[in-house]
Scaffold this active site. Structure first.
Site, mmCIF file in Angstrom:
data_model
loop_
_atom_site.group_PDB
_atom_site.id
_atom_site.type_symbol
_atom_site.label_atom_id
_atom_site.label_comp_id
_atom_site.label_asym_id
_atom_site.label_seq_id
_atom_site.Cartn_x
_atom_site.Cartn_y
_atom_site.Cartn_z
ATOM 1 N N CYS A 323 21.629 18.805 7.856
ATOM 2 C CA CYS A 323 21.697 19.592 9.082
ATOM 3 C C CYS A 323 20.413 20.395 9.183
ATOM 4 C CB CYS A 323 22.912 20.516 9.017
ATOM 5 S SG CYS A 323 22.891 21.854 10.208
ATOM 6 N N ILE A 324 19.850 20.491 10.363
ATOM 7 C CA ILE A 324 18.598 21.236 10.538
ATOM 8 C C ILE A 324 18.663 21.996 11.855
ATOM 9 C CG2 ILE A 324 17.422 19.252 11.592
ATOM 10 C CD1 ILE A 324 14.839 20.254 10.204
ATOM 11 N N THR A 326 16.473 25.212 14.155
ATOM 12 C CA THR A 326 15.579 26.331 14.436
ATOM 13 C C THR A 326 16.285 27.228 15.443
ATOM 14 O OG1 THR A 326 13.641 24.908 14.130
ATOM 15 C CG2 THR A 326 13.289 27.017 15.213
ATOM 16 N N GLN A 331 12.145 28.611 18.726
ATOM 17 C CA GLN A 331 11.864 27.227 19.110
ATOM 18 C C GLN A 331 10.574 27.159 19.928
ATOM 19 O OE1 GLN A 331 15.398 25.706 21.028
ATOM 20 N NE2 GLN A 331 16.608 25.772 19.147
ATOM 21 N N ARG A 332 9.971 25.988 19.959
ATOM 22 C CA ARG A 332 8.695 25.735 20.635
ATOM 23 C C ARG A 332 7.544 26.542 20.026
ATOM 24 N NH1 ARG A 332 8.947 22.854 25.254
ATOM 25 N NH2 ARG A 332 11.026 22.381 26.105
ATOM 26 N N GLY A 334 6.614 25.598 16.656
ATOM 27 C CA GLY A 334 6.176 24.774 15.528
ATOM 28 C C GLY A 334 7.049 24.874 14.296
ATOM 29 N N TYR A 335 8.113 25.693 14.332
ATOM 30 C CA TYR A 335 8.938 25.846 13.139
ATOM 31 C C TYR A 335 9.810 24.622 12.878
ATOM 32 C CZ TYR A 335 7.588 30.748 12.802
ATOM 33 O OH TYR A 335 6.875 31.907 12.654
ATOM 34 N N GLU A 357 20.174 12.499 8.204
ATOM 35 C CA GLU A 357 21.423 11.835 8.581
ATOM 36 C C GLU A 357 21.384 11.491 10.058
ATOM 37 O OE1 GLU A 357 24.938 13.934 7.593
ATOM 38 O OE2 GLU A 357 24.628 13.813 5.434
#
Length: 468
Positions: A323-324, A326, A331-332, A334-335, A357
Site C-alpha cells: 500500500c502506498i 502521499t 501531492q504534486r 514529487g513525494y 501489488e
C-alpha cells in the site's frame, strides 16, 4: 415526494438522475445512494455517486442541482447486496486500488499473461538502442492487440488472494459513503475521499458525526475536539513515528515501523488515516505481517508525515509495496515518486526485483508508470557505444538488475512508450528526439532524489523469526 408541474416524483435510494457538476461544467448522470434531512434548511440532501467517476467525487447535493425531468427509478429486479460489517474493523496495510466505477487510468498491458515470450524477447537477448532520430519506418509500429483484449485492463488475478494484503472487498452501502466530513491534521484541514472505519461512538458522542475529526500528526491518535487535541499534544510522547530512522538527508527522513511492535500505538491508526484516501484497503485487526515506511519532513517542531508505504515481511510474489499513499497536502510535489524510488532502493539492498501489488488505482498507476518510464529512459540515455563505435546494446535482464524493477514491468513500460520495434530480423529500442526532450524536462522537475549513501538499513530474514 417532490412536487413538479406535471405531478409528483418520488426520489428514492437507487434512482438515477442528472446532477449539475460542482464546477458548473454541465450535467452528469448520478446514482442516489442515501437521503438525509438537513435540519438547517428543512429540505433533504442526497448523497450521489457520479457514474463512471471515481468515488472520491461523491458528495451531498440539494434538490436544486438535480434535473428531475430525467429521473429514472431503480429497477426492481436489481438488488444491491448489503453485507454485514463486523464491529469497528481496524485497517491494515493493503494494496492501492481504484474504487470508483471508472476503471484504472489507461494502461496498455500488451504482453500476454505477464510473459515476455509473447513479444518474442528472451531475457538475455541484447537489443540495440537507437538514440535520437526515431522517425524511420519502424518508429511507430505497435503490435496488434489480440481480439477481445481490453487495452486498458491490468494483469489481475481472477480470484482474490487469501494471504498478504489482497482479499475480497466488501462494497456495501455503508462503505460506499464517506463517513468523515473533515479532518484536522497538523496545520492542514483535509476533506477525506473515502469511507474509513473509525469507531462510531466515542465518549457518548458519534465520532463520525462531528464536523471535524482531529488527528495528532505525531502519534495519529484521533480526538473529538480542538481542546482535546490541545491537551493531548501537551503530553504526547511522540515527535516522530516510532521505529528506526533508516534514512535522512536534508529535511527528509524515513522511519521503519514494525506492524507487530507498534500495532495499537501507531500502525492501526496509520491504516485508519490512510483508508480516508485509499478506497479498497483491506479491513483487518492484524498489522503483524507488515512493515511500514513513513516519510517525514523535519522542522523545529518535529517530523511531519507526508506519506508512507507498507510491504509484507514475507511476500511469496516478491511484492515490494502493498500500500502506498502521499497525503493530499503533499501531492504534486514529487513525494510519490520519492516513496516509489525508496521502495526500489530497499529492493536493491535485498538483491531482489520487486513490483507493487496489482491492480493499481488510477493515481497509483499514473505514478508508477511515470516512475518506471523515467527510470528506464535514464538507463538507456546513459548507455555508451562500445569500443568499435557500434550502437549500445542492453538486455531486459540488465535493465531489471540495474533498476530492481521486475522484468514484466520493464517490458510493459517499454511497450507503453512504444520503444520496442522489430527491424531487420531483430528487436531494437528506438528513442526519438522528442522522447529525449520529454525525459530531460521530466527529470528537471525531480529535484529531490533518494541518495543510497544515506540509507542505513539491513534486510531481515523473517522466515527464521517464527511469528515475526
Amino acid at each position: 415526494m417532490v412536487n413538479m408541474a406535471e405531478g409528483k416524483v418520488e426520489i428514492t435510494e437507487g434512482c438515477h438522475v442528472p446532477v449539475l457538476l460542482p464546477n458548473g461544467d454541465g450535467w452528469h448522470s448520478a446514482e442516489v445512494l442515501s437521503i438525509k434531512d438537513n435540519g438547517n434548511i428543512g429540505r433533504p440532501l442526497y448523497y450521489i455517486h457520479y457514474e463512471d467517476y471515481n468515488k472520491r467525487l461523491d458528495e451531498w447535493v440539494p434538490l436544486e442541482r438535480m434535473d428531475l425531468s430525467k429521473l429514472e427509478q431503480p429497477k426492481k429486479d436489481v438488488k444491491t447486496p448489503v453485507k454485514k460489517t463486523e464491529g469497528n474493523a481496524t485497517v491494515v496495510a493493503s494494496r492501492v486500488v481504484n474504487g470508483g466505477s471508472r476503471p484504472g487510468s489507461p494502461e496498455r498491458e500488451i504482453y500476454e499473461n505477464g510473459t515476455m515470450q509473447s513479444l518474442g524477447l528472451s531475457n538475455s537477448g541484447a537489443m540495440k538502442v537507437h538514440i535520437g532520430g526515431g522517425s524511420g519506418a519502424f518508429s511507430n509500429r505497435k503490435r496488434k492487440l489480440p481480439e477481445n483484449e481490453d487495452p486498458d485492463s491490468q494483469d489481475v488475478p481472477t480470484a482474490p488472494r487469501q494471504t498478504g494484503s489482497m482479499v475480497a472487498h466488501h462494497d456495501d452501502i455503508i462503505t460506499r459513503m464517506k463517513n468523515i466530513n473533515l479532518i484536522e491534521f497538523g496545520r492542514w484541514r483535509i476533506k477525506p475521499w473515502y469511507f474509513s472505519p473509525y469507531p462510531q461512538v466515542m465518549v457518548s458522542r458519534e465520532l463520525t458525526s462531528l464536523p471535524i475529526l482531529y488527528i495528532c500528526e505525531y502519534c495519529l491518535k484521533y480526538l473529538k475536539s480542538a481542546k482535546c487535541l490541545e491537551r493531548h499534544l501537551a503530553k504526547c510522547l511522540y515527535k516522530h513515528p516510532p521505529g528506526n530512522e533508516i534514512y535522512r538527508k536534508d529535511k527528509i527522513s524515513v522511519f521503519e515501523i514494525d506492524g507487530r511492535k507498534n500495532k495499537v500505538q501507531y500502525a492501526q491508526h496509520l491504516c485508519l488515516l490512510a483508508k480516508l484516501f485509499l478506497d479498497h484497503k483491506t479491513l483487518y485487526f492484524d498489522t503483524d505481517p507488515f512493515l511500514f515506511y513513513c516519510m517525514c519532513e523535519q522542522d523545529l517542531r518535529g517530523y511531519h508525515l507526508v506519506g508512507f508505504f507498507s510491504k509484507e515481511k514475507e511476500s511469496a510474489e516478491d511484492f515490494n509495496v502493498a500500500c502506498i499513499l502521499t497525503l493530499p497536502p503533499y501531492q504534486r510535489k514529487g513525494y510519490g515518486k520519492l516513496l516509489i524510488e525508496f521502495s526500489y532502493e530497499l529492493s536493491k539492498v535485498e538483491g531482489k526485483t520487486g513490483s507493487p501489488e496489482k491492480p493499481l488505482s488510477d493515481l497509483g498507476l499514473l505514478s508508477y508508470r511515470s516512475y518506471w518510464s523515467q527510470t528506464i529512459l535514464e538507463i538507456l540515455l546513459n548507455l555508451k557505444p562500445n569500443e568499435s563505435g557500434e550502437r549500445p546494446c542492453i538486455t531486459i535482464n540488465e535493465i531489471s538488475e540495474l533498476t530492481s524493477i521486475k522484468k514484466d514491468d520493464v517490458i510493459s513500460t517499454l511497450q507503453h512508450l512504444n520503444l520496442i520495434n522489430y527491424y531487420k530480423g531483430q528487436y531494437i529500442i528506438t528513442l526519438s528526439d522528442e522522447q529525449i526532450q520529454t525525459q530531460e524536462r521530466a527529470m528537471a522537475k525531480r529535484p529531490i532524489r533518494i541518495d543510497p549513501k544515506c540509507l542505513h538499513w539491513q534486510p531481515k530474514d523473517w522466515s527464521k523469526r517464527g511469528k515475526w
